[in-house]
Every structure is written in C-alpha cells, then in structure tokens.
Design a protein around this motif. Sequence first.
Motif, PDB file in Angstrom:
ATOM      1  N   UNK A  12       0.867  -1.188   0.000  1.00 58.34           N
ATOM      2  CA  UNK A  12       0.000   0.000   0.000  1.00 58.34           C
ATOM      3  C   UNK A  12       0.901   1.234   0.000  1.00 58.34           C
ATOM      4  N   UNK A  13       0.307   2.389  -0.180  1.00 58.65           N
ATOM      5  CA  UNK A  13       1.081   3.627  -0.193  1.00 58.65           C
ATOM      6  C   UNK A  13       0.791   4.434   1.068  1.00 58.65           C
ATOM      7  N   UNK A  14       1.820   5.134   1.529  1.00 56.04           N
ATOM      8  CA  UNK A  14       1.678   5.965   2.727  1.00 56.04           C
ATOM      9  C   UNK A  14       2.293   7.326   2.452  1.00 56.04           C
ATOM     10  N   UNK A  15       1.834   8.322   3.197  1.00 58.72           N
ATOM     11  CA  UNK A  15       2.368   9.672   3.018  1.00 58.72           C
ATOM     12  C   UNK A  15       3.785   9.775   3.568  1.00 58.72           C
ATOM     13  N   UNK A  16       4.085   8.992   4.605  1.00 54.47           N
ATOM     14  CA  UNK A  16       5.418   8.985   5.202  1.00 54.47           C
ATOM     15  C   UNK A  16       5.630   7.620   5.849  1.00 54.47           C
ATOM     16  N   UNK A  17       6.803   7.407   6.420  1.00 52.67           N
ATOM     17  CA  UNK A  17       7.114   6.130   7.070  1.00 52.67           C
ATOM     18  C   UNK A  17       6.832   6.180   8.566  1.00 52.67           C
ATOM     19  N   UNK A  18       5.999   7.118   8.991  1.00 50.86           N
ATOM     20  CA  UNK A  18       5.623   7.215  10.397  1.00 50.86           C
ATOM     21  C   UNK A  18       4.952   5.924  10.868  1.00 50.86           C
ATOM     22  N   UNK A  19       5.214   5.590  12.115  1.00 56.53           N
ATOM     23  CA  UNK A  19       4.659   4.382  12.706  1.00 56.53           C
ATOM     24  C   UNK A  19       3.140   4.356  12.663  1.00 56.53           C
TER      25      UNK A  19
END
Length: 261
Positions: free
Chosen positions: A179-186
């Motif tokens: 999936x895609x995320x805006x950042x690698x934040x937990x």
Amino acid sequence: MNNDIYNHFHPDERHFVDRAADLVAQAAYGHAVKKTDFLDPRQAFILTTLVNREPDVQCRFDGGYAEAERKRAIIAPDYAYLDDEDIGIEVLSITSADSKFDSLAHGDFLGALLGLGMKRDKVGDIHVGDSTCHVLIASEAINYMHLQLSQVHRAHVQTEVLPLSMLQCVSPKLEESSFTVASLRLDGIVGDAFRLSRAKALIPIQAGRCRVNWKPELSPSKELKAGDVVSMQGFGRFKLLEVEGLTKKGRIRVTIGKYSS
C-alpha cells in the motif's frame, strides 16, 4: 549497577535490565555460570550490552537451532569454556488425530501452553507444520507441559518429548500486502497494516501496546525502515519488507508481511 545505564533503555525495560545486570555481576564477581530463560531479540541485545561492559564476562546464545528468534543465554566468567554447557532446551512434539488440528495456528499453541500456568519465558520458538507442531521448551519445564497438555483450542492432542536433533523447523508464513503511505511514520503504517484510522492507531501506541523490534515504542511519529518488526497487542505482528520509491502523487509504496496469529 550505575544508574546511568538506565538512560540507554526504555523505562518499561528497567526490570529486565536489573535482572540481567544481576546475572552479569554474579558471573563477574561471583565466578558463577548462569543461564537465562528464553529471551526475545531485544532482551538479548540488552544482555549483550551489559556483558560488553564487563571485560571478564562472556555469554553464549542458543535457541535450539541456527535461525531461532527466541534464545537462552549462558553467562560466565571469561575463562569458562561454554561450548560443552547444556543450554537446556528440548522439543515438545504436539500431534492429533482430530481434524480440527489442521486449522490451528501459532497463537492457539502458545495460548494452550500459557493456559497451563507456564510463563512465556519458558517457551521458545513454535513451529507449526501440516500435521504436527514442534515447540522449543526449557528443559526444566518440559515434563510438566508434556504431562499437562491434552487440548489445544478444541482439538485433543498428544505430546512427546524429543531431542533437539529431531526438531522440524517451519519458516514463518507471511501474508504480504502493499500500500502507499504519506510517510514512514509508525502510526500511518500501523493504521494501514491493521486497517485502522490514524486516530484509532494512536490509542494502542500511546497506551504502550506497540513494540518496534521488540522495544516499547510510544512515539507515533517514529519512522520505520525496511526490516523493522512491529507488534501491537491485540492486533498482531508484521514486518516491513520493502520500502519502494515515490508514486506520481508523491506517496511511498511499502510492502509488509503479516505473521500468522
């Protein structure tokens, strides 16, 4: 032990740090050979850190097989020869003629063992095969489990104590998803991994129910990297397998692998 060592670890780990430091001190100043229960990788790291602070102490880790996640440790003065020391691990083989047995997962076997009143520290890795389950158990606890375990979930089972040479290893099966995320934040990755909104993902993280690489993690903004293992009590565990490039919309594509529960 100097109080400054606590600054290197999470406050929730202080109890284990005290236990590990006591064992190291017994080896360093009492010339004792001590054996731990099963340790997770984070606990093994803490113990290694404390051992490295004492020039006259050594330790050996062994989980029963080369790729073990959970391991016991032998801590001893540096002049001791540890290769011949018995690590104290045996195999509990669990089988059944019950058709329900084939649907059992890792969590079912662990829950059944802990339901006997046994501490998690006495149980090592669990290998769930097609027709059998092999569990690494501390030698001092295995006879009790062998005699007491008769049911796993709703399946009636039989048990047998085997030597380590008969261990049947099964690599953990990971259910992969991307999936895609805006950042690698937990909080963002946990939310997508467990299908939670970011607001709902914050609750267990801030409540201390989340661990990253077996270390308690209270910061939702912590950035994850490929290889990190994240567990959240009540939801499960996953590994961040891959961090790919940006999409055309500037989002980051990641691939995770969920461990079977």
